[in-house]
Enzyme design. Structure first.
Site, PDB file in Angstrom:
ATOM      1  N   GLY A  11       0.814  -1.188  -0.001  1.00 45.09           N
ATOM      2  CA  GLY A  11       0.018   0.215  -0.217  1.00 45.09           C
ATOM      3  C   GLY A  11       1.220   1.751  -0.199  1.00 45.09           C
ATOM      4  O   GLY A  11       1.891   0.858  -0.121  1.00 45.09           O
ATOM      5  N   MET A  13       1.203   3.549   2.401  1.00 45.98           N
ATOM      6  CA  MET A  13       1.853   3.875   3.275  1.00 45.98           C
ATOM      7  C   MET A  13       3.209   2.791   3.905  1.00 45.98           C
ATOM      8  O   MET A  13       4.233   2.856   4.343  1.00 45.98           O
ATOM      9  CB  MET A  13       0.911   3.967   4.951  1.00 45.98           C
ATOM     10  CG  MET A  13       0.190   4.489   4.993  1.00 45.98           C
ATOM     11  SD  MET A  13       1.508   6.948   5.185  1.00 45.98           S
ATOM     12  CE  MET A  13       1.686   5.953   6.790  1.00 45.98           C
ATOM     13  N   ASN A 124      -2.028   9.276  14.465  1.00 46.24           N
ATOM     14  CA  ASN A 124      -1.541  10.030  13.371  1.00 46.24           C
ATOM     15  C   ASN A 124       0.546  10.003  13.843  1.00 46.24           C
ATOM     16  O   ASN A 124       0.272  10.604  15.107  1.00 46.24           O
ATOM     17  CB  ASN A 124      -1.489  11.231  13.182  1.00 46.24           C
ATOM     18  CG  ASN A 124      -1.160  12.513  11.842  1.00 46.24           C
ATOM     19  OD1 ASN A 124       0.005  11.915  11.623  1.00 46.24           O
ATOM     20  ND2 ASN A 124      -1.965  13.289  11.152  1.00 46.24           N
ATOM     21  N   PHE A 125       1.150   9.914  12.823  1.00 47.75           N
ATOM     22  CA  PHE A 125       2.235   9.703  13.187  1.00 47.75           C
ATOM     23  C   PHE A 125       3.255  11.070  12.669  1.00 47.75           C
ATOM     24  O   PHE A 125       4.693  10.942  12.716  1.00 47.75           O
ATOM     25  CB  PHE A 125       3.210   8.467  12.557  1.00 47.75           C
ATOM     26  CG  PHE A 125       2.819   6.933  12.752  1.00 47.75           C
ATOM     27  CD1 PHE A 125       3.491   6.633  14.063  1.00 47.75           C
ATOM     28  CD2 PHE A 125       1.695   6.265  12.797  1.00 47.75           C
ATOM     29  CE1 PHE A 125       3.594   5.515  14.818  1.00 47.75           C
ATOM     30  CE2 PHE A 125       1.498   4.754  13.504  1.00 47.75           C
ATOM     31  CZ  PHE A 125       2.152   4.871  14.725  1.00 47.75           C
ATOM     32  N   HIS A 152      -8.653  14.856   3.354  1.00 48.85           N
ATOM     33  CA  HIS A 152      -7.851  13.572   2.418  1.00 48.85           C
ATOM     34  C   HIS A 152      -8.348  13.393   1.401  1.00 48.85           C
ATOM     35  O   HIS A 152      -9.434  13.835   1.067  1.00 48.85           O
ATOM     36  CB  HIS A 152      -7.739  12.192   3.642  1.00 48.85           C
ATOM     37  CG  HIS A 152      -7.348  12.353   4.901  1.00 48.85           C
ATOM     38  ND1 HIS A 152      -7.971  13.063   5.593  1.00 48.85           N
ATOM     39  CD2 HIS A 152      -6.406  12.115   5.943  1.00 48.85           C
ATOM     40  CE1 HIS A 152      -7.445  13.032   7.350  1.00 48.85           C
ATOM     41  NE2 HIS A 152      -6.330  12.170   6.578  1.00 48.85           N
ATOM     42  N   HIS A 153      -7.381  12.549   0.783  1.00 51.84           N
ATOM     43  CA  HIS A 153      -7.288  11.859  -0.711  1.00 51.84           C
ATOM     44  C   HIS A 153      -8.019  10.733  -0.907  1.00 51.84           C
ATOM     45  O   HIS A 153      -9.341  10.900   0.554  1.00 51.84           O
ATOM     46  CB  HIS A 153      -6.024  11.254  -0.278  1.00 51.84           C
ATOM     47  CG  HIS A 153      -5.727   9.813   0.045  1.00 51.84           C
ATOM     48  ND1 HIS A 153      -6.409   8.520  -0.312  1.00 51.84           N
ATOM     49  CD2 HIS A 153      -4.970   9.386   1.100  1.00 51.84           C
ATOM     50  CE1 HIS A 153      -5.994   8.150   1.222  1.00 51.84           C
ATOM     51  NE2 HIS A 153      -5.176   8.700   1.724  1.00 51.84           N
ATOM     52  N   LYS A 156      -9.216   6.978   0.827  1.00 49.39           N
ATOM     53  CA  LYS A 156      -9.525   7.134   2.219  1.00 49.39           C
ATOM     54  C   LYS A 156     -10.334   6.125   2.373  1.00 49.39           C
ATOM     55  O   LYS A 156     -12.067   6.656   2.133  1.00 49.39           O
ATOM     56  CB  LYS A 156      -9.258   8.040   3.391  1.00 49.39           C
ATOM     57  CG  LYS A 156      -9.301   8.170   4.958  1.00 49.39           C
ATOM     58  CD  LYS A 156      -9.112   9.395   5.171  1.00 49.39           C
ATOM     59  CE  LYS A 156      -9.068   9.209   7.118  1.00 49.39           C
ATOM     60  NZ  LYS A 156      -8.293   8.074   7.332  1.00 49.39           N
ATOM     61  N   THR A 163      -7.495  11.291  13.113  1.00 46.48           N
ATOM     62  CA  THR A 163      -6.649  12.210  14.036  1.00 46.48           C
ATOM     63  C   THR A 163      -7.933  12.804  13.827  1.00 46.48           C
ATOM     64  O   THR A 163      -7.626  13.797  15.567  1.00 46.48           O
ATOM     65  CB  THR A 163      -6.070  12.593  12.836  1.00 46.48           C
ATOM     66  OG1 THR A 163      -4.646  11.964  12.218  1.00 46.48           O
ATOM     67  CG2 THR A 163      -5.350  14.300  13.387  1.00 46.48           C
TER      68      THR A 163
HETATM   69  P1  NAD Z   1      -3.938   1.854   1.067  1.00 47.77           P
HETATM   70  O1  NAD Z   1      -4.996   0.891   0.258  1.00 47.77           O
HETATM   71  O2  NAD Z   1      -2.774   1.913   0.090  1.00 47.77           O
HETATM   72  O3  NAD Z   1      -3.092   0.562   0.541  1.00 47.77           O
HETATM   73  C1  NAD Z   1      -3.334  -0.984   2.384  1.00 47.77           C
HETATM   74  C2  NAD Z   1      -2.892  -1.988   1.746  1.00 47.77           C
HETATM   75  O4  NAD Z   1      -3.198  -2.829   2.692  1.00 47.77           O
HETATM   76  C3  NAD Z   1      -2.782  -2.559   0.907  1.00 47.77           C
HETATM   77  O5  NAD Z   1      -2.233  -3.143  -0.653  1.00 47.77           O
HETATM   78  C4  NAD Z   1      -3.680  -3.662   0.781  1.00 47.77           C
HETATM   79  O6  NAD Z   1      -3.469  -4.893  -0.266  1.00 47.77           O
HETATM   80  C5  NAD Z   1      -3.354  -4.040   1.790  1.00 47.77           C
HETATM   81  N1  NAD Z   1      -4.641  -5.030   3.176  1.00 47.77           N
HETATM   82  C6  NAD Z   1      -5.475  -4.924   2.616  1.00 47.77           C
HETATM   83  N2  NAD Z   1      -6.049  -6.116   3.629  1.00 47.77           N
HETATM   84  C7  NAD Z   1      -5.366  -6.798   4.130  1.00 47.77           C
HETATM   85  C8  NAD Z   1      -5.242  -7.712   4.546  1.00 47.77           C
HETATM   86  N3  NAD Z   1      -6.398  -8.786   5.651  1.00 47.77           N
HETATM   87  N4  NAD Z   1      -3.904  -8.466   5.336  1.00 47.77           N
HETATM   88  C9  NAD Z   1      -2.989  -7.441   4.584  1.00 47.77           C
HETATM   89  N5  NAD Z   1      -2.679  -6.629   3.638  1.00 47.77           N
HETATM   90  C10 NAD Z   1      -3.558  -6.134   3.290  1.00 47.77           C
HETATM   91  O7  NAD Z   1      -3.978   2.207   2.097  1.00 47.77           O
HETATM   92  P2  NAD Z   1      -3.195   3.865   2.613  1.00 47.77           P
HETATM   93  O8  NAD Z   1      -3.266   4.846   2.295  1.00 47.77           O
HETATM   94  O9  NAD Z   1      -1.514   2.803   2.472  1.00 47.77           O
HETATM   95  O10 NAD Z   1      -3.294   3.954   4.145  1.00 47.77           O
HETATM   96  C11 NAD Z   1      -3.217   2.736   5.273  1.00 47.77           C
HETATM   97  C12 NAD Z   1      -4.500   2.985   6.744  1.00 47.77           C
HETATM   98  O11 NAD Z   1      -3.627   3.681   7.267  1.00 47.77           O
HETATM   99  C13 NAD Z   1      -5.518   3.076   6.395  1.00 47.77           C
HETATM  100  O12 NAD Z   1      -6.396   3.522   7.814  1.00 47.77           O
HETATM  101  C14 NAD Z   1      -5.693   4.777   6.338  1.00 47.77           C
HETATM  102  O13 NAD Z   1      -5.981   5.677   7.121  1.00 47.77           O
HETATM  103  C15 NAD Z   1      -4.077   4.601   7.398  1.00 47.77           C
HETATM  104  N6  NAD Z   1      -2.938   6.111   7.785  1.00 47.77           N
HETATM  105  C16 NAD Z   1      -3.026   6.321   8.670  1.00 47.77           C
HETATM  106  C17 NAD Z   1      -1.529   7.002   8.808  1.00 47.77           C
HETATM  107  C18 NAD Z   1      -1.221   6.872  10.519  1.00 47.77           C
HETATM  108  O14 NAD Z   1       0.009   7.885  10.818  1.00 47.77           O
HETATM  109  N7  NAD Z   1      -1.561   6.921  11.138  1.00 47.77           N
HETATM  110  C19 NAD Z   1      -1.297   8.418   8.172  1.00 47.77           C
HETATM  111  C20 NAD Z   1      -1.812   7.504   6.986  1.00 47.77           C
HETATM  112  C21 NAD Z   1      -2.843   6.423   6.464  1.00 47.77           C
END
Ligand code: NAD
Length: 262
Positions: A11, A13, A124-125, A152-153, A156, A163
């Protein structure tokens, strides 16, 4: 060396985390998993092959890499199950995926105690976002009329953002519950005033082009105060993720929020 597994490695992140772990001298990437697997994790992120194959399935990745820590950036509907599996295998989850309910967090806290395996969650990191939340809590003591706009994009899945919910929770620590706006206010279209937490309103914008942004707007007599944070790219989250990987094993039970690490 802390042995790290990245779940959701393919993904947006996940790829940034794979790169950050490979580039850090005190972390070792020993496992990766995603729904789409089969490739070398280094190659996936445009680096030289690192010998870690992205597995389909969390158990296979844990078996292969015997990690100390599992970083999870997957989806709101699978993150709880992922974290439970990791805890039962003695692997500490570092959770960035948003959307966990309060009940799920409480269950993870119990499981962490039972398995003697610490778990860390950060809505949020990015350090700037953490400072925004701390400043918002401070401002709310003096200016209790507040609305939150998070942007957000459009890929989401959850709204409002983790956050925004965390910001509202921190503001609630210092603000008396009160309804804002005109007492006879009527929405001409349902949802026009956004979501409501204790009388505070939260508005979620989803558009291509955004990464992660938030404004906390306070209103007072003849004045407004706006605190705004912008994550311009996903590198903004990486120092926080790396720090959490290094520290999580020294915690006890569940710890929530990057501010707890600073
Ligand atoms: P994304 O859709 O780009 O990536 C998610 C990945 O997870 C995909 O590659 C998908 O194939 C994989 N996936 C889905 N189900 C799965 C499973 N059961 N097992 C293993 N892999 C699986 O999403 P993203 O933009 O990378 O965001 C991911 C999450 O992180 C979202 O919930 C987003 O809100 C959150 N996020 C948090 C922060 C933070 O600072 N805490 C920052 C950005 C995004």
């Amino acid at each position: 060396m802390v042995k790290v597994m990245v779940n959701g490695a393919c993904g947006r992140m996940g790829q940034a985390v794979v790169k950050a772990v490979l580039e850090d001298a005190e972390l070792s990437l020993t496992a990766a998993s995603d729904m789409k697997g089969g490739m070398d994790a280094g190659t996936l992120v445009g680096m030289p092959p690192c010998g870690v194959l992205v597995s389909v399935g969390l158990d296979a990745a844990i078996d292969a890499g015997k990690p100390d820590v599992m970083v999870d950036f997957t989806r709101p509907d699978v993150v709880f199950e992922n974290a439970c599996k990791a805890l039962r295998r003695g692997v500490s989850p570092v959770i960035g995926t948003t959307g966990l309910s309060e009940d799920e967090k409480a269950s993870l806290a119990r499981l962490a105690e039972e398995t003697h395996t610490p778990v860390f969650i950060a809505p949020n990191f990015a350090i700037g976002a953490v400072l925004m939340m701390l400043m918002a809590r401070q401002a709310a003591k003096y200016m209790p009329n507040v609305e939150i706009i998070e942007l957000h994009h459009d890929q989401k899945l959850d709204a409002p953002s983790g956050t925004a919910l965390q910001t509202a929770a921190m503001i609630r620590e210092v603000r008396q519950s009160m309804k804002q706006g005109h007492p006879e206010e009527k929405e001409k279209i349902p949802g026009a005033r956004g979501a409501e937490v204790d009388g505070m309103h939260i508005h979620s914008v989803r558009l291509p082009g955004y990464v992660a942004h938030q404004e906390v707007i306070f209103g007072g007599l003849g004045q407004t105060l706006t605190i705004r944070h912008d994550s311009i790219n996903r590198e903004s989250f990486m120092p926080g993720v790396v720090l959490a990987c290094k520290k999580v094993r020294s915690f006890q039970g569940l710890v929530v929020g990057l501010d707890q690490l600073l």
